[in-house]
Design a protein around this motif. Structure first.
Motif, mmCIF file in Angstrom:
data_model
loop_
_atom_site.group_PDB
_atom_site.id
_atom_site.type_symbol
_atom_site.label_atom_id
_atom_site.label_comp_id
_atom_site.label_asym_id
_atom_site.label_seq_id
_atom_site.Cartn_x
_atom_site.Cartn_y
_atom_site.Cartn_z
ATOM 1 N N ALA A 388 2.525 -3.061 3.137
ATOM 2 C CA ALA A 388 2.651 -1.609 3.083
ATOM 3 C C ALA A 388 3.408 -1.119 4.315
ATOM 4 O O ALA A 388 3.073 -1.470 5.449
ATOM 5 N N ASP A 389 4.424 -0.282 4.073
ATOM 6 C CA ASP A 389 5.320 0.229 5.102
ATOM 7 C C ASP A 389 4.971 1.689 5.376
ATOM 8 O O ASP A 389 4.888 2.501 4.457
ATOM 9 N N TYR A 483 2.958 3.385 2.502
ATOM 10 C CA TYR A 483 1.661 3.919 2.911
ATOM 11 C C TYR A 483 1.890 5.292 3.530
ATOM 12 O O TYR A 483 2.811 5.493 4.320
ATOM 13 N N ARG A 484 1.049 6.257 3.173
ATOM 14 C CA ARG A 484 1.125 7.589 3.776
ATOM 15 C C ARG A 484 -0.288 8.122 3.950
ATOM 16 O O ARG A 484 -1.079 8.142 3.008
ATOM 17 N N ARG A 485 -0.598 8.568 5.168
ATOM 18 C CA ARG A 485 -1.874 9.229 5.423
ATOM 19 C C ARG A 485 -1.623 10.719 5.597
ATOM 20 O O ARG A 485 -0.756 11.134 6.373
ATOM 21 N N ILE A 486 -2.386 11.531 4.861
ATOM 22 C CA ILE A 486 -2.355 12.979 4.996
ATOM 23 C C ILE A 486 -3.793 13.442 5.153
ATOM 24 O O ILE A 486 -4.578 13.403 4.202
ATOM 25 N N GLY A 487 -4.151 13.830 6.360
ATOM 26 C CA GLY A 487 -5.550 14.146 6.624
ATOM 27 C C GLY A 487 -6.396 12.897 6.473
ATOM 28 O O GLY A 487 -6.107 11.860 7.062
ATOM 29 N N ASP A 488 -7.449 12.986 5.680
ATOM 30 C CA ASP A 488 -8.306 11.825 5.453
ATOM 31 C C ASP A 488 -7.862 10.992 4.255
ATOM 32 O O ASP A 488 -8.476 9.973 3.947
ATOM 33 N N ARG A 489 -6.817 11.427 3.580
ATOM 34 C CA ARG A 489 -6.348 10.713 2.392
ATOM 35 C C ARG A 489 -5.327 9.655 2.779
ATOM 36 O O ARG A 489 -4.339 9.945 3.432
ATOM 37 N N GLU A 490 -5.581 8.428 2.379
ATOM 38 C CA GLU A 490 -4.660 7.326 2.630
ATOM 39 C C GLU A 490 -4.159 6.800 1.287
ATOM 40 O O GLU A 490 -4.925 6.244 0.507
ATOM 41 N N SER A 491 -2.867 6.983 1.037
ATOM 42 C CA SER A 491 -2.271 6.596 -0.238
ATOM 43 C C SER A 491 -1.299 5.444 -0.048
ATOM 44 O O SER A 491 -0.619 5.338 0.981
ATOM 45 N N ILE A 492 -1.220 4.602 -1.063
ATOM 46 C CA ILE A 492 -0.237 3.520 -1.124
ATOM 47 C C ILE A 492 0.425 3.599 -2.490
ATOM 48 O O ILE A 492 -0.255 3.757 -3.512
ATOM 49 N N VAL A 493 1.752 3.503 -2.522
ATOM 50 C CA VAL A 493 2.477 3.539 -3.788
ATOM 51 C C VAL A 493 3.288 2.260 -3.937
ATOM 52 O O VAL A 493 3.943 1.804 -2.985
ATOM 53 N N ARG A 508 6.939 0.936 -13.816
ATOM 54 C CA ARG A 508 5.492 1.065 -13.669
ATOM 55 C C ARG A 508 5.216 1.412 -12.204
ATOM 56 O O ARG A 508 5.667 0.711 -11.299
ATOM 57 N N TRP A 509 4.477 2.498 -11.999
ATOM 58 C CA TRP A 509 4.151 2.922 -10.642
ATOM 59 C C TRP A 509 2.653 3.117 -10.493
ATOM 60 O O TRP A 509 1.947 3.432 -11.444
ATOM 61 N N TYR A 510 2.188 2.887 -9.287
ATOM 62 C CA TYR A 510 0.768 3.003 -8.970
ATOM 63 C C TYR A 510 0.604 3.814 -7.693
ATOM 64 O O TYR A 510 1.351 3.636 -6.731
ATOM 65 N N GLU A 511 -0.383 4.700 -7.692
ATOM 66 C CA GLU A 511 -0.883 5.247 -6.436
ATOM 67 C C GLU A 511 -2.262 4.654 -6.212
ATOM 68 O O GLU A 511 -3.166 4.785 -7.054
ATOM 69 N N LEU A 512 -2.422 3.977 -5.085
ATOM 70 C CA LEU A 512 -3.693 3.398 -4.686
ATOM 71 C C LEU A 512 -4.252 4.233 -3.537
ATOM 72 O O LEU A 512 -3.510 4.890 -2.813
ATOM 73 N N TYR A 534 16.694 1.860 -20.231
ATOM 74 C CA TYR A 534 16.229 0.939 -19.198
ATOM 75 C C TYR A 534 16.211 1.636 -17.847
ATOM 76 O O TYR A 534 17.220 2.162 -17.390
ATOM 77 N N ARG A 535 15.061 1.633 -17.230
ATOM 78 C CA ARG A 535 14.898 2.069 -15.852
ATOM 79 C C ARG A 535 14.222 0.913 -15.124
ATOM 80 O O ARG A 535 13.160 0.449 -15.541
ATOM 81 N N TRP A 536 14.838 0.472 -14.035
ATOM 82 C CA TRP A 536 14.357 -0.755 -13.415
ATOM 83 C C TRP A 536 14.752 -0.800 -11.938
ATOM 84 O O TRP A 536 15.486 0.035 -11.463
ATOM 85 N N MET A 537 14.218 -1.778 -11.230
ATOM 86 C CA MET A 537 14.510 -2.026 -9.827
ATOM 87 C C MET A 537 14.370 -0.755 -8.996
ATOM 88 O O MET A 537 15.300 -0.294 -8.339
ATOM 89 N N ALA A 538 13.175 -0.185 -9.006
ATOM 90 C CA ALA A 538 12.916 1.105 -8.361
ATOM 91 C C ALA A 538 12.480 0.926 -6.911
ATOM 92 O O ALA A 538 12.154 -0.180 -6.458
ATOM 93 N N SER A 539 12.459 2.043 -6.192
ATOM 94 C CA SER A 539 11.940 2.084 -4.830
ATOM 95 C C SER A 539 11.301 3.450 -4.609
ATOM 96 O O SER A 539 11.922 4.478 -4.913
ATOM 97 N N PRO A 540 10.051 3.511 -4.103
ATOM 98 C CA PRO A 540 9.342 4.788 -3.964
ATOM 99 C C PRO A 540 9.263 5.282 -2.528
ATOM 100 O O PRO A 540 9.533 4.547 -1.570
#
Length: 641
Positions: A388-389, A483-493, A508-512, A534-540
């Protein structure tokens, strides 16, 4: 280049270390999902000391590798420039029977389970598209800069980093630096430097100055306002007396000797007890011992290497602290990530084996140019790992371990589907390496998925007026996991490319989310697949408001391959990319070779923490090679437009 090329012996570069137990079983995982083997640590933590480090002159003054050689021709992949073992078939060397089988597999629609169909988004969002605030061509066909022009190799392996005043792009083995409008420049996209060979930054330094293979990547560390460039060395390098003898594996601790006398911060050599032979025994169960091709071009035994450059200031054209570390295994497909306690870099050892590196560099020392070490693990039987970056400047809790993710399935064993994302945590202790540990994997249950096109190096995406289908790299999570932290919320995509019920390909995308106990859990997921294309080879990326943006390749007959962008606001309904699609680059021609990028990349602008930059490829009308397009997007709520 994707994956790696092969499994080498653990030769004199295998340095250390301590045998540490790390939980590697996952009772929830089934053999049907992952094959018969469970991911496992190959050995304990390894500690490598830099074999060389120095401070470079200003990048603008390094000219030895700046001029593009006239014989630098377009190639289908990096294998033409590296030494592969004779037993390994380069990915481009696929016979007609293999190609036909791959094409048939790509044209066969896999059965999509109902649970996967249920999360497919088949229509674009109703919100206005993200605003394009900057757009210009990067490296590729038509590019010209102060150092002239360059024919760039295929695949492009796009990497992008953005700082306060500059944009740095690396495309496989070439790099360029552009202006960014702001306090220093009045325009965006003017070429200040390039095209130059990526290893120009390592001119006169160790093995980096002598090798310019692909897969170099760049990051901007906005916590320190520094640039990080990572360049693997794909040829074996002379060992000499630069490292300690190989560890015989009895659990003793070994640390490599300093690389050069008199290097900054080098200190006195460490005492290393004699613990076994000076080189690893041949045929030790780690892989073939055949010599590589091109024996006249370099050593046929010995370790590989990986080089790092950390800028001494926010100016990418200034000087750099340069480091070289030896690696026992082929360091392919490096994926760097910024975390407060280190630079985490995952690599792969081969397309024909299932073995990966997870290493962390001592970021604090490298930012000061001091003698530095890296610690890491080798993991067997696992898919491509990515750490996670960090986006933004709000840090994870003090001491929080880095988070490493991988998709499931095992392409080499014909397992092309799974219903989990797999998570490791990496705790590093720079004062007492015996306490460093990698824990996992833990399965995060998600909707089932099937690799788009059957995985990597496959004929997946059709093109108009062409029999050539493009590779989707569907077997892996793509750069970046953010990885992004906003307040107490820590999200990973995280994102990857999968097959869809409409017959095309989707993102296919995930928020963890990370809970108080540091468990990583699924928050939401979706498959973006409007129109059956076709949608492929993504970056979030995630901006400071928690909005999600995803750049990706778009294509499929009758559309030529190009680049698009979609996203969602932080509080929109779960599982939906609610912004209408934005077109960054409309393709105008088909590509002849199947290799398409290998990866693209987003970057969040440190100036406002809200502008999301993205780079990807397209072909201009009549062109036979790709151009890259760099764009900047802003996601805002409707009422703020």
């Amino acid at each position: 280049m994707s994956g790696g090329k092969f499994l080498s012996l653990c030769v004199g570069g295998l340095l250390l270390a301590t045998l540490i137990c790390a939980s590697c079983s996952d009772s929830a995982r089934t053999a049907a999902n992952r094959g018969s083997n469970t991911p496992a640590l190959h050995a304990g933590v390894q500690i490598n000391r830099a074999v060389a480090h120095d401070v470079s002159p200003r990048l603008l003054s390094l000219t030895a590798n700046a001029t593009i050689a006239t014989n630098d021709v377009d190639r289908d992949d990096d294998e033409d420039e590296i030494d592969l073992p004779k037993h390994v078939v380069a990915p481009r060397a696929v016979n007609a029977e293999q190609e036909q089988a791959s094409r048939a597999a790509a044209e066969t629609q896999p059965a999509i389970p109902a649970a996967a169909v249920a999360i497919e988004q088949t229509a674009q969002g109703n919100r206005p598209p993200a605003s394009i605030v900057a757009s210009f061509d990067g490296l590729g066909v038509g590019f010209e800069g102060p150092q002239g022009t360059a024919v760039v190799r295929n695949p492009s392996d796009n990497s992008l980093a953005v700082g306060p005043d500059h944009i740095v792009q690396i495309v496989n083995s070439k790099m360029a630096v552009f202006t960014k409008k702001g306090a220093k420049f009045d325009t965006t996209g003017k070429v200040l430097y390039g095209p130059v060979n990526t290893n120009n930054i390592f001119t006169g330094f160790g093995d980096g100055g002598q090798n310019n293979n692909g897969d170099a990547v760049v990051r901007y560390d906005q916590l320190a306002d520094r640039w990080l460039i990572v360049m693997p060395i794909f040829r074996r390098v002379p060992l000499g007396d630069r490292q300690a003898p190989a560890n015989p594996g009895d659990g003793g601790v070994q640390i490599s000797r300093p690389g050069m006398s008199g290097q900054p911060g080098g200190g006195a050599p460490l005492e290393v007890p004699a613990r076994g032979p000076a080189t690893a025994p041949r045929g030790a169960g780690r892989g073939p011992t055949t010599a590589p091709r091109g024996q006249g071009r370099g050593p046929t035994t010995g370790p590989y290497a990986i080089c790092y450059a950390v800028s001494t200031s926010p100016d990418p054209l200034g000087s750099y602290y340069r480091y070289e570390f030896l690696r026992p295994l082929f360091p392919d497909y490096p994926r760097p990530a910024v975390w407060p306690d280190g630079y985490y870099v995952t690599t792969s050892t081969g397309d024909t084996v299932i073995q990966k590196h997870v290493f962390v560099l001592d970021r604090a020392k490298m930012l000061k140019g001091e003698d530095a070490t890296e610690q890491g693990f080798i993991i067997d039987d696992v898919s491509f790992l990515i750490a996670a970056d960090l986006d933004g400047k709000q840090l994870p809790p003090a001491g929080a371990p880095a988070i490493i993710l991988a998709a499931g399935g095992t392409q080499l064993r014909g397992v092309l589907e799974d219903d989990g994302i797999y998570c490791w945590t990496f705790h590093v202790d720079w004062n007492d390496p015996g306490k460093s540990k990698l824990t996992g994997p833990t399965k995060i249950a998600v909707a089932p998925y099937h690799y788009l096109g059957g995985g990597q190096l496959s004929n997946a995406v059709p093109q108009p007026n062409s029999r050539t289908r493009l590779d989707s790299q569907g077997d892996k999570l793509m750069a970046r996991v953010v990885y992004r932290r906003i307040g107490d919320r820590e999200s990973i995509v995280a994102v990857h490319s999968i097959s869809t019920s409409a017959g095309g390909g989707g993102v296919r995308w995930y928020e963890l989310r990370v809970d108080a106990a540091r468990n990583v859990k699924l928050q939401q997921q979706g498959t973006y697949a409007p129109g059956g294309f076709y949608r492929w080879m993504a970056s979030p990326a995630i901006d400071a408001d928690g909005n999600l943006g995803i750049g990706y390749s778009f294509g499929g007959t009758p559309n030529y391959p190009g680049q698009r962008f979609a996203g969602r606001l932080a509080n929109d309904p779960p599982g939906q990319l609610t912004l209408h699609e934005t077109v960054l680059a409309e393709g105008e021609a088909s590509q002849n070779g199947l290799r398409w990028e290998d990866y693209a990349q987003t970057a969040v602008d440190p100036s406002d923490d809200r502008t999301i930059w993205y780079v990807g490829d397209y072909l201009k009308k009549g062109a036979t090679g790709y151009s890259s397009r760099i764009g900047a997007f802003r996601i805002t709520a409707d009422e703020k437009r």
